[in-house]
Design an enzyme around this catalytic site. Structure first.
Site, PDB file in Angstrom:
ATOM      1  N   SER A 174      21.867  25.582  -2.729  1.00  0.00           N
ATOM      2  CA  SER A 174      22.950  26.368  -3.325  1.00  0.00           C
ATOM      3  C   SER A 174      24.269  26.122  -2.603  1.00  0.00           C
ATOM      4  O   SER A 174      25.312  25.992  -3.249  1.00  0.00           O
ATOM      5  CB  SER A 174      22.591  27.855  -3.372  1.00  0.00           C
ATOM      6  OG  SER A 174      22.286  28.332  -2.101  1.00  0.00           O
ATOM      7  N   GLU A 193      28.397  33.346  -2.649  1.00  0.00           N
ATOM      8  CA  GLU A 193      27.069  33.959  -2.429  1.00  0.00           C
ATOM      9  C   GLU A 193      27.183  35.477  -2.351  1.00  0.00           C
ATOM     10  O   GLU A 193      26.396  36.200  -2.957  1.00  0.00           O
ATOM     11  CB  GLU A 193      26.457  33.447  -1.112  1.00  0.00           C
ATOM     12  CG  GLU A 193      26.173  31.960  -1.081  1.00  0.00           C
ATOM     13  CD  GLU A 193      24.841  31.591  -1.713  1.00  0.00           C
ATOM     14  OE1 GLU A 193      24.029  32.472  -2.016  1.00  0.00           O
ATOM     15  OE2 GLU A 193      24.625  30.378  -1.921  1.00  0.00           O
ATOM     16  N   ASP A 247      25.456  27.310   6.199  1.00  0.00           N
ATOM     17  CA  ASP A 247      25.056  26.329   5.191  1.00  0.00           C
ATOM     18  C   ASP A 247      26.268  25.615   4.593  1.00  0.00           C
ATOM     19  O   ASP A 247      26.293  24.377   4.470  1.00  0.00           O
ATOM     20  CB  ASP A 247      24.268  27.004   4.065  1.00  0.00           C
ATOM     21  CG  ASP A 247      23.059  27.764   4.603  1.00  0.00           C
ATOM     22  OD1 ASP A 247      22.746  27.612   5.792  1.00  0.00           O
ATOM     23  OD2 ASP A 247      22.444  28.504   3.826  1.00  0.00           O
TER      24      ASP A 247
HETATM   25  C1  GLA Z   1      20.316  31.182   4.941  1.00  0.00           C
HETATM   26  C2  GLA Z   1      21.757  31.651   4.952  1.00  0.00           C
HETATM   27  C3  GLA Z   1      22.463  31.234   6.236  1.00  0.00           C
HETATM   28  C4  GLA Z   1      21.661  31.620   7.465  1.00  0.00           C
HETATM   29  C5  GLA Z   1      20.199  31.195   7.313  1.00  0.00           C
HETATM   30  C6  GLA Z   1      19.341  31.694   8.450  1.00  0.00           C
HETATM   31  O1  GLA Z   1      20.242  29.794   4.887  1.00  0.00           O
HETATM   32  O2  GLA Z   1      22.454  31.146   3.855  1.00  0.00           O
HETATM   33  O3  GLA Z   1      23.758  31.786   6.282  1.00  0.00           O
HETATM   34  O4  GLA Z   1      21.769  32.991   7.729  1.00  0.00           O
HETATM   35  O5  GLA Z   1      19.641  31.649   6.103  1.00  0.00           O
HETATM   36  O6  GLA Z   1      19.737  31.106   9.637  1.00  0.00           O
END
Ligand code: GLA
Length: 383
Positions: free
Chosen positions: A126, A158, A170
């Site tokens: 995503s 998000e 991410d």
């Molecule tokens: C998901 C979220 C991130 C982070 C990870 C855990 O990927 O999008 O922001 O919090 O989980 O590290």
């Protein structure tokens, strides 16, 4: 690039023209999980898999989009009330809205997209989608946002349009990725450095449990709230502690009776994870991947027992890895399914992969998927 041909053929057949093609990758994260929204560090890297989109401005105020992988199309406008019904289209709509909220003058466009980041594997398909459109629209419309602002556009998509109160890891990894490097990112202020990642004698491999991980509607947001409550309690006595990862165990123990037992466990994990990340980073400067590996197992069992975001399948994968002599293994990403990330001595790679395939499929009746990790570059224009 096979996907490039697919995207170009699809765009041509849907819109009878050629547009610009942009790519943004998914990510791995070596260590530092659930630390981003807790004001800590993370150590992600972009991968060589991601989202590829062809885009052409269409001179209207409508976005026409076709998802190649789902074989679905939709059309929506640029105003808040135009929110599309399809979950996947909300990512593109959200990016457009977040750009507009920041003063971006948007226009309608035609687009098709496809991806090769395994969905639900914890590799941030995503974020790859959001970053692709944030990066492309910024360039195509000369919006003038810097890359950190584009990261926030994805993150706020998000929060505001998908319902996951995620951190910035991410989207940051997707936009800022650099081949051969991990990014040591301080999520409290977005300062970062590139760390060459070349663990000589080891391979990094993901084992996908094929158990679906979907953070939407998952207890992800509850974990965040737990940590925020504990950080707030500590902050009363320690003004410098704004986020959970900025606290130490002494400060945490002082508020033990003030917070719920469950919140305490979550916070214990976050403080421990911040410490493990520091240890792992120091070890990496000496190429000491055995220590990094020990920290990774610590992360796994912390995520399983304290943060409670694992599942049977992932615990099994980490256990099999340890039995196979794997240096480090742990759940990667938000949890609740998805992959483990494994640092494996080269000479053990074949036997580990054979063992994990055999034992996982014997126990769960499904084959795990194996992905060798290649650290690639971040968001870019392809043509
Ligand atoms: C998901 C979220 C991130 C982070 C990870 C855990 O990927 O999008 O922001 O919090 O989980 O590290």
């Amino acid at each position: 690039m096979k996907n490039l041909e697919i995207v170009q053929a699809s765009f041509k057949s849907h819109f009878g023209a050629n547009g610009s093609v942009y790519f943004s990758p998914g990510r791995i994260n070596l260590i530092g999980e659930h630390t981003d929204y807790n004001g800590g560090f993370v150590l992600p890297g972009a991968v060589d898999k991601g989202m590829l989109a062809e885009i052409k401005l269409n001179g209207t105020d409508k976005i026409n989009v076709y998802s190649i992988d789902l074989n679905e199309s939709t059309t929506f406008g640029l105003n808040e009330e135009d929110l599309p019904a399809q979950g996947w289209a909300k990512y593109i709509f959200g990016v457009a809205r977040e750009l507009i909220k920041r003063g971006g003058k948007l226009q309608g466009f035609d687009t098709v997209f496809t991806g090769d980041v395994p969905l639900g594997a914890g590799m941030s398909s995503s974020a790859a989608l959001e970053s692709t459109y944030a990066f492309a629209l910024n360039e195509m419309l000369n919006l003038g946002f810097d890359k950190k602002e584009l990261v926030k556009v994805g993150q706020m998509t998000e929060h505001n349009y998908v319902g996951v109160k995620c951190g910035i890891m991410d989207q940051f990894a997707s936009i800022f990725g650099k081949a051969g490097h991990l990014i040591k990112l301080d999520c409290s202020n977005m300062e970062y450095e590139y760390i060459p990642f070349n663990p000589k004698g080891y391979k990094v491999v993901l084992v996908d449990s094929v158990v679906k991980h979907a953070l939407v509607g998952s207890p992800y947001n509850e974990r965040r709230l737990s940590c925020e409550r504990v950080a707030k309690a500590i902050n009363k006595n320690y003004a410098e502690v704004e986020f959970m990862c900025q606290a130490n165990f002494d400060q945490l123990n002082e508020v033990k009776t003030e917070v719920s037992a469950e919140d305490f466990k979550r916070a214990e994990y976050a403080v421990g994870e911040a410490e493990r990340l520091r240890t792992a980073c120091a070890a990496m400067t000496n190429d000491d991947y055995e220590t990094v590996g020990k920290m990774m197992y610590g992360t796994h069992w912390g995520m399983s027992k304290l943060y409670e975001v694992s599942c049977d399948e992932l615990d099994f994968l980490a256990t099999v890895a340890e039995e196979a002599g794997v240096t480090g293994s742990r759940i990667m990403g938000g949890g609740f399914g998805g992959c483990t990330i494994n640092v494996v001595k080269e000479e053990l790679y074949d036997s580990f992969v054979a063992k994990v395939k055999k034992e996982y499929s014997a126990k769960y009746g499904i084959q795990p998927k194996i992905y060798d990790v290649v650290i690639g570059d971040g968001s870019r224009k392809i043509c």
